[in-house]
Design a protein around this motif. Structure first.
Motif, mmCIF file in Angstrom:
data_model
loop_
_atom_site.group_PDB
_atom_site.id
_atom_site.type_symbol
_atom_site.label_atom_id
_atom_site.label_comp_id
_atom_site.label_asym_id
_atom_site.label_seq_id
_atom_site.Cartn_x
_atom_site.Cartn_y
_atom_site.Cartn_z
ATOM 1 N N LYS A 86 -5.665 -0.724 2.650
ATOM 2 C CA LYS A 86 -5.787 0.536 1.919
ATOM 3 C C LYS A 86 -7.053 1.254 2.372
ATOM 4 O O LYS A 86 -8.131 0.652 2.408
ATOM 5 C CB LYS A 86 -5.817 0.277 0.411
ATOM 6 N N ALA B 139 -1.724 -5.356 3.886
ATOM 7 C CA ALA B 139 -1.357 -3.982 3.548
ATOM 8 C C ALA B 139 -2.657 -3.211 3.300
ATOM 9 O O ALA B 139 -3.008 -2.934 2.150
ATOM 10 C CB ALA B 139 -0.440 -3.941 2.347
ATOM 11 N N ASN C 134 -2.874 3.306 -6.177
ATOM 12 C CA ASN C 134 -3.318 3.311 -4.780
ATOM 13 C C ASN C 134 -2.185 3.018 -3.805
ATOM 14 O O ASN C 134 -2.292 2.140 -2.947
ATOM 15 C CB ASN C 134 -4.451 2.299 -4.572
ATOM 16 N N LEU C 135 -1.106 3.770 -3.956
ATOM 17 C CA LEU C 135 0.042 3.653 -3.065
ATOM 18 C C LEU C 135 0.309 4.990 -2.388
ATOM 19 O O LEU C 135 0.323 6.036 -3.041
ATOM 20 C CB LEU C 135 1.302 3.248 -3.842
ATOM 21 N N TRP C 136 0.527 4.940 -1.064
ATOM 22 C CA TRP C 136 1.104 6.102 -0.390
ATOM 23 C C TRP C 136 2.541 6.258 -0.871
ATOM 24 O O TRP C 136 3.188 5.264 -1.225
ATOM 25 C CB TRP C 136 1.090 5.925 1.134
ATOM 26 N N LEU D 140 -7.355 6.436 0.021
ATOM 27 C CA LEU D 140 -6.331 5.966 -0.912
ATOM 28 C C LEU D 140 -6.965 5.301 -2.131
ATOM 29 O O LEU D 140 -6.507 5.483 -3.260
ATOM 30 C CB LEU D 140 -5.400 4.981 -0.199
ATOM 31 N N LEU D 141 -8.030 4.540 -1.918
ATOM 32 C CA LEU D 141 -8.681 3.856 -3.028
ATOM 33 C C LEU D 141 -9.399 4.824 -3.966
ATOM 34 O O LEU D 141 -9.657 4.500 -5.126
ATOM 35 C CB LEU D 141 -9.667 2.816 -2.495
ATOM 36 N N ASN E 90 0.821 -1.219 0.000
ATOM 37 C CA ASN E 90 0.000 0.000 0.000
ATOM 38 C C ASN E 90 0.849 1.262 0.000
ATOM 39 O O ASN E 90 0.317 2.366 0.126
ATOM 40 C CB ASN E 90 -0.976 0.014 1.176
#
Length: 663
Positions: free
Chosen positions: A648, A646, A446-448, A652-653, A423
């Motif tokens: 989400k 991980a 959808n990654l920090w 984020l999504l 994530n």
């Protein structure tokens, strides 16, 4: 106490005492609180609640001056007081609350007389045992005598009596209870106190002591050589739970408490319709009881709540979970949520829920990050190099990686890493146009994003980060080489000030010294660094190379990081680096670190650089389809695998909305 004149008791020579005084039976108001009988409990002789004494004077003239028990200062280890001048038939009583178990009862005594007498120990009407006291050669020459294997039933407000028999010419310092067998064992696993504050979670398996009715870990997981039964859980977030519970068993956790009013949430499961209840205690105080109902399966979880509990501040407080009325249920965790408005932090301050605006960012609250919706963020990510520069060794926060070797200028590696289930991603180096492409692909997947080794003062860099600030943290320091804590603190505060002056609001990552390995620097100086940030939005980074399992052991060190009141990222765990590479640990240690961070809700980043062969996740062509053995373990086989662990957040999504608004 009526004694023969001319005998030297302790530091006092008593002569000419009137032997015709009336005996004194007295209830004392000195010690109204009940004392605990549990593993490790010590009852000081002078802390009685009632007594019978043959004369009305305190011959030692110490401590409780207006009562008849004779108390003097002791020179025994630990200091304090002892009771002396004892005579046949005299007694001391103590009001106690008893934890069921089998105990050795240790009595600390001294006497200058060769055969001074004996001491009976009673609980209510039951004689627990008698110690025959022998001379020690002096009134302050101490010995410890033991009554072994005494079975005690759990009870409240029981009177414990020490009664002198067959003489009495001895001193008493204290009485101590030590559990035997498998009951009430003190564990060395979790030496650091855990926090009770808003959002704090205590994992059931992270106990510091316990009482268990059998010596085996029936689940055969995690803490293999201890008696608590631990298994892997299928609950959300994974990790472990405690099970096979029976009536009277308990778990204890050493805690530091932030004053407030809390809802206490308990995560439980049971395949039994009416399995029992769980008491939650802090010290001697019962905080509440949850009546556990069946959930239809041992891994079908529910959260029960004890509401509105006022808890005063305190250090090194024992939190106890005690099973009552059965016990056929599992426990995953205990969580504290503040209901006191004054204790809550507005997680959405400076956040705007319109993705088209740039006034939003991740925010620290307690030991976690929260997104713009106020949802908890735990990053489980992988590092990826955009452009690798020659490290300058300065440890300065603005060390740029702009002119080194280009590794992934188009961000192609990002989409492959996203397939692992991570994530988060840490992007290292790159020219502005390069790392912008990588950031866009990260958010699209959808990654920090943790941004490291770019020039945060560059106008173009500032523009890019401000555009995507809802999703980023700023990895502001390179690998700090030195180990000077004071210099590190000052440099870190300076870096924070400079970054805030540039207008950034995102969390700032501060890395520990000695290439990130000196996590103690975080524990010692981190709070001062955090407090220096006007936005209180700082997280800390430590690197799990060789040092994580030194100076206390890996589990204990991870617990220390978990219990630190500000978020800590554990970075660069790398399974493939062995002793021959100079980085320390073998692959099993790195696996344990990876899994240990997940069970403790610590954010963590795994190391992928350029080519496979150093324990990287993906193959040398940087494709997910070429997962290495390490990658397969990390993605699929680990109990903390990225495929399932991980999480989400909704924010984020929904990140594609941000990308659309910036087109």
């Amino acid at each position: 106490m009526d004694i023969q004149s001319g005998i030297d008791f302790g530091t006092n020579t008593v002569t000419g005492i009137d032997t015709n005084v009336e005996p004194l039976l007295q209830q004392s108001s000195f010690n109204e609180m009940s004392q605990m009988i549990t593993n490790g409990a010590r009852i000081e002789a002078e802390s009685f609640s009632s007594y019978y004494d043959l004369d009305p004077l305190n011959q030692g003239n110490q401590y409780r001056y207006d009562e008849g028990v004779d108390i003097e200062q002791t020179t025994d280890e630990g200091g304090g007081y002892n009771v002396g001048w004892l005579e046949n038939g005299e007694w001391l009583e103590y009001t106690t609350n008893v934890t069921e178990g089998t105990y050795d009862i240790k009595v600390r005594v001294a006497s200058a007389i060769e055969d001074p007498g004996s001491l009976q120990v009673k609980l209510g009407d039951e004689l627990l045992g008698t110690v025959d006291i022998t001379g020690t050669g002096g009134w302050q020459n101490w010995q410890t005598l033991t009554i072994e294997d005494v079975q005690l039933a759990g009870s409240q407000e029981q009177s414990l009596r020490l009664e002198v028999k067959d003489g009495g010419l001895f001193n008493i310092n204290w009485l101590e209870f030590e559990s035997v067998g498998n009951s009430g064992k003190q564990s060395s696993f979790n030496e650091m106190s855990q926090m009770i504050n808003n959002g704090a979670r205590i994992e059931a398996e992270s106990f510091s002591s316990y009482y268990d009715l059998d010596p085996l870990n029936q689940g055969n997981q995690y803490r293999y050589d201890e008696g608590v039964d631990i298994e892997q859980t299928k609950d959300e977030g994974g990790g472990y739970n405690v099970g096979w519970l029976e009536n009277g068993e308990w778990l204890e956790y050493t805690t530091n408490v932030t004053e407030g009013t809390y809802d206490i949430k308990v995560r439980v499961a049971s395949a039994i319709e009416d399995p029992g209840s769980l008491q939650v205690k802090l010290g001697n105080e019962l905080l509440g009881t949850v009546d556990v109902t069946g959930t239809g399966g041992w891994q079908n979880w529910q959260t029960l709540k004890i509401e509105g509990i006022q808890i005063p501040a305190g250090q090194e407080q024992l939190l106890r979970l005690e099973v009552k009325d059965g016990g056929l249920f599992n426990i995953n965790w205990l969580e504290f949520e503040s209901v006191d408005n004054s204790a809550n932090v507005d997680r959405n301050h400076n956040h705007n829920h319109d993705h088209s605006q740039d006034e939003c960012h991740l925010q620290v609250d307690g030991r976690f990050l929260y997104d713009a919706n106020g949802e908890k963020v735990i990053m489980r990510g992988i590092e990826s190099v955009v452009r690798y520069g020659q490290y300058q060794g300065s440890g300065e926060w603005n060390d740029p990686y702009e002119n080194g070797s280009l590794i992934d200028g188009n961000g192609d590696n990002v989409a492959e890493i996203a397939k692992t289930g991570a994530n988060a991603i840490r992007l290292i180096g790159g020219r502005p146009e390069e790392f912008e492409r990588a950031i866009e692909k990260a958010i699209e997947n959808n990654l920090w994003v943790s941004i490291g080794h770019v020039d945060f003062r560059d106008t173009k860099v500032m523009e890019i980060i401000k555009k995507y600030e809802c999703y980023v943290t700023l990895h502001a320091q390179g690998e700090v080489v030195h180990e000077d804590e004071n210099k590190w603190r000052e440099d870190s505060i300076k870096a924070i000030q400079e970054i805030r002056e540039l207008g950034y609001e995102a969390p700032i990552e501060i890395t520990a010294g000695f290439y990130g390995q000196r996590f103690e620097m975080i524990l010692n100086q981190g709070q001062a660094i955090f407090d220096a940030d006007p936005l209180k939005n700082v997280v800390f980074v430590t690197q799990a190379y060789s040092e994580i399992e030194n100076r206390g052991g890996m589990s204990a060190n991870l617990d220390k990081l978990k219990n630190f009141p500000v978020p800590v990222f554990v970075g660069a765990s790398n399974f493939g680096l062995g002793l021959e590479n100079g980085y320390g640990n073998n692959s099993n240690t790195y696996k344990q670190v990876w899994e240990g961070t997940q069970t403790r809700d610590l954010s963590s980043f795994y190391w992928v650089w350029s080519d496979a062969g150093y324990g990287d996740v993906i193959s040398s062509n940087r494709k997910f389809d070429g997962l290495t053995s390490v990658g397969k373990y990390l993605v699929y086989d680990s109990p903390a695998n990225l495929s399932s662990h991980a999480p989400k957040t909704e924010w984020l999504l929904d990140s594609e909305l941000l990308l659309q608004s910036n087109l």
